[in-house]
Design an enzyme around this catalytic site. Structure first.
Site, PDB file in Angstrom:
ATOM      1  N   CYS A 113      14.149  10.704   6.597  1.00  0.00           N
ATOM      2  CA  CYS A 113      14.080  10.358   8.019  1.00  0.00           C
ATOM      3  C   CYS A 113      15.415  10.533   8.741  1.00  0.00           C
ATOM      4  O   CYS A 113      15.450  10.877   9.905  1.00  0.00           O
ATOM      5  CB  CYS A 113      13.585   8.927   8.161  1.00  0.00           C
ATOM      6  SG  CYS A 113      14.584   7.754   7.235  1.00  0.00           S
ATOM      7  N   GLU A 147       9.707   1.428  10.771  1.00  0.00           N
ATOM      8  CA  GLU A 147      10.778   2.394  10.447  1.00  0.00           C
ATOM      9  C   GLU A 147      10.131   3.766  10.547  1.00  0.00           C
ATOM     10  O   GLU A 147       9.308   4.132   9.698  1.00  0.00           O
ATOM     11  CB  GLU A 147      11.287   2.159   9.017  1.00  0.00           C
ATOM     12  CG  GLU A 147      11.997   0.835   8.806  1.00  0.00           C
ATOM     13  CD  GLU A 147      13.405   0.816   9.367  1.00  0.00           C
ATOM     14  OE1 GLU A 147      13.989   1.896   9.569  1.00  0.00           O
ATOM     15  OE2 GLU A 147      13.912  -0.292   9.608  1.00  0.00           O
ATOM     16  N   SER A 156       5.476   7.907   9.748  1.00  0.00           N
ATOM     17  CA  SER A 156       5.660   8.772  10.916  1.00  0.00           C
ATOM     18  C   SER A 156       5.534   7.981  12.221  1.00  0.00           C
ATOM     19  O   SER A 156       4.883   6.930  12.266  1.00  0.00           O
ATOM     20  CB  SER A 156       4.613   9.882  10.889  1.00  0.00           C
ATOM     21  OG  SER A 156       3.328   9.310  10.972  1.00  0.00           O
ATOM     22  N   THR A 157       6.131   8.520  13.254  1.00  0.00           N
ATOM     23  CA  THR A 157       6.047   7.882  14.570  1.00  0.00           C
ATOM     24  C   THR A 157       4.596   7.890  15.062  1.00  0.00           C
ATOM     25  O   THR A 157       4.140   6.923  15.685  1.00  0.00           O
ATOM     26  CB  THR A 157       7.004   8.590  15.547  1.00  0.00           C
ATOM     27  OG1 THR A 157       8.337   8.294  15.108  1.00  0.00           O
ATOM     28  CG2 THR A 157       6.834   8.113  16.983  1.00  0.00           C
ATOM     29  N   GLU A 211      10.119  16.280  14.835  1.00  0.00           N
ATOM     30  CA  GLU A 211      10.607  16.076  13.477  1.00  0.00           C
ATOM     31  C   GLU A 211       9.900  17.065  12.554  1.00  0.00           C
ATOM     32  O   GLU A 211       8.682  17.019  12.403  1.00  0.00           O
ATOM     33  CB  GLU A 211      10.315  14.642  13.022  1.00  0.00           C
ATOM     34  CG  GLU A 211      10.879  14.345  11.656  1.00  0.00           C
ATOM     35  CD  GLU A 211      10.473  12.976  11.127  1.00  0.00           C
ATOM     36  OE1 GLU A 211       9.286  12.607  11.236  1.00  0.00           O
ATOM     37  OE2 GLU A 211      11.350  12.272  10.601  1.00  0.00           O
ATOM     38  N   LYS A 240       0.861  -1.185   0.000  1.00  0.00           N
ATOM     39  CA  LYS A 240       0.000   0.000   0.000  1.00  0.00           C
ATOM     40  C   LYS A 240       0.895   1.231   0.000  1.00  0.00           C
ATOM     41  O   LYS A 240       1.305   1.730   1.039  1.00  0.00           O
ATOM     42  CB  LYS A 240      -0.933   0.039   1.215  1.00  0.00           C
ATOM     43  CG  LYS A 240      -2.001   1.122   1.035  1.00  0.00           C
ATOM     44  CD  LYS A 240      -2.456   1.777   2.312  1.00  0.00           C
ATOM     45  CE  LYS A 240      -1.539   2.777   2.898  1.00  0.00           C
ATOM     46  NZ  LYS A 240      -1.209   3.962   2.079  1.00  0.00           N
TER      47      LYS A 240
END
Ligand code: NAD
Length: 488
Positions: A295, A261, A240-241, A394, A187
């Site tokens: 990242c 990741e 994203s986290t 970030e 996806k």
């Protein structure tokens, strides 16, 4: 975008279908994805958006290919041949891969032409590694009895990827998962679907069995349906986290295997004895690669009090020389941000930095002559305190924070003062001292005196930058279950 600068035509075979079960199948839903040029802000291509019904079809195809098809059961030599064939086809389409990356993301063509060899490298690497990897390990119990410890493919993998390096990040997952004998439902991000179509075409041309690899681009709602699907055995997520936390919680409910990741806020520690010329060589390009939308960008620069002005002046001087422009121009070093919401996000963080008292040294606005497109100037803040928002969150844009430190312990404390732990750098005249510093940094990788991320080596995060490692042998092992067979 100046059409004259666009060199390669993007040819996608079936822009009205999904690759499911080895065929190009018409969508069951009505959703549409617009690919928008970050330079002109115009829609340049449309693709269908997968609906939950399309997810059902893709998962069913991958499930059938895993449960009943030849892929997980064929010899590793045979699987390897398929992967190496895909690698050759990716190489043959290298100009299109670079073009797709630059067109959708705004990454400079000089960079994408270089980095677009990585998808083929990953298929080649995992295609070769699987031939020598010890799938069956023979061991002995204390009484001498034979035990076979076997690595078996984990099953159907949902591969969910972001938009910044769409094909490279998908190939980290797809090449390793396929090598292990898994089947894949990919996806890709709704903003950058082209690359996954190009990969699907290479996989189709290489003749992989139907259902082994499927592509269903969609946004987060459909993605959410995919991660909850009972037919999925493993989620492999890059993004994203914030989304990673949510997906981890969903995975926990069914104990679905999952690897992550996630985001980063990587520190570059400049030591007292560092050579500033050497620092700039890698710090300038890698503090803001792809307009800071990578990242592992080195977004926090830690400098000793005694040298803070010297290093800042040298860095700012170099950043002012960075050529911002049309990403299709081979001379461009920095293109626009990828999308409008990225521009708003970055502008918001620049405003926050000013509000909280950081000193804006350079940048902060739109570059002159770029009234259209998601352009932002390379931006540097000094006098940044580690507690400030721009030092903690970030930004995912070309915004770098200079932070002064008192001594080595203070440098390590400040480097580690973040929820993230993805990458880092140490600059010093003494490589072994750099290694000692690297050992003290709580991050998944560190480069002494430069910036290296090699796909044949493990990459991933400490803390909230991720769980698991992609790349290298570790990246293959994400896709195995361990089975122990005794002989009574
Ligand atoms: P994102 O988390 O918004 O989206 C990433 C992908 O996840 C997209 O395909 C999105 O549609 C999907 N998604 C989002 N929520 C979902 C949900 N609830 N269920 C299923 N799928 C969902 O991230 P982004 O803005 O696309 O990418 C930028 C982020 O990715 C940054 O934080 C960056 O640091 C991170 N990133 C990490 C790495 C790494 O290797 N560690 C590499 C590249 C990017």
């Amino acid at each position: 975008m100046s059409a004259a600068l666009q060199s390669t035509e993007l040819r996608v075979k079936a822009r009205d279908a999904f690759f499911i079960g080895g065929k190009w199948q018409k969508p069951l839903g009505k959703g549409v994805l617009n690919v928008i040029s970050p330079v002109t802000e115009q829609v340049i291509m449309t693709f269908p958006e997968a609906s939950p019904e399309d997810v059902d079809r893709a998962v069913a195809a991958a499930r059938d290919a895993f449960d009943n098809g030849p892929w997980p059961r064929m010899s590793v030599e045979e699987r390897s041949r398929y992967l190496l064939d895909v690698a050759e086809r990716l190489k043959a389409r290298h100009p299109e891969l670079a073009e797709a990356w630059t067109t959708q993301v705004g990454a400079p063509i000089s960079f994408t032409r270089y980095a677009s060899w990585q998808p083929a490298e990953l298929f080649e690497y995992y295609g070769n590694l699987i031939k020598t990897y010890p799938i069956v390990d023979e061991r002995r119990r204390d009484n001498g009895d034979l035990v076979r410890v076997v690595r078996e493919p984990v099953g159907v993998v949902a591969a969910i990827t972001p938009w910044n390096a769409p094909l490279v990040l998908l190939c980290y997952k797809a090449a390793a998962a396929l090598a292990a004998g898994c089947t894949v439902v990919a996806k890709p991000s709704p903003e950058t679907p082209i690359d996954a179509y190009l990969l699907a075409e290479c996989i189709e041309a290489a003749g992989l069995p139907p259902g082994v690899f499927n592509v269903i681009p969609a946004g987060r709602e459909t993605g959410d349906y995919l991660i909850r699907h009972p037919g999925i055995d493993k989620i492999s997520f890059t993004g994203s986290t914030a989304a990673g936390r949510h997906i981890a919680a969903v995975a926990a409910e069914r104990l679905t295997r999952a690897s992550f990741e996630l985001g980063g806020k990587s520190a570059a520690i400049v030591m007292e004895d560092a050579d500033v010329g050497q620092v700039l060589q890698s710090l300038v390009p890698f503090s803001m690669p792809i307009t800071g939308q990578v990242c592992f960008s080195l977004t926090r620069v830690l400098v000793p009090e005694s040298r803070k002005q010297e290093v800042l002046d040298a860095y700012v001087g170099a950043v002012q020389q960075v050529k911002v422009g049309d990403p299709h121009d081979p001379a461009t070093q920095m293109g626009p941000l990828t999308m409008e919401r990225q521009l708003k996000r970055v502008q918001g963080y620049i405003a926050k930095g000013r509000e909280e008292g950081a000193k804006l040294v350079v940048g902060g606005g739109r570059p002159k002559g770029f009234e259209r497109g998601y352009f932002v100037e390379p931006t540097v803040f000094s006098d940044v305190d580690t507690k400030m928002t721009i030092a903690q969150e970030e930004i995912f844009g070309p915004v770098v924070s200079f932070i002064a430190y008192k001594d080595v312990d203070d440098a390590v404390r400040k480097a580690n003062d973040t929820i993230y732990g993805l990458h880092g750098a140490v600059y010093t005249a003494d490589a072994e001292r750099g290694y000692e510093m690297a050992r003290r940094m709580r991050s998944g990788s560190v480069t002494v005196n430069g910036m290296i991320v090699d796909p044949k080596m493990p990459f991933g995060g400490f803390k909230q930058s991720g769980i698991g490692r992609e790349g290298g042998i570790e990246g293959l092992e994400l896709y195995f279950e361990v089975k122990t067979v005794y002989f009574a």
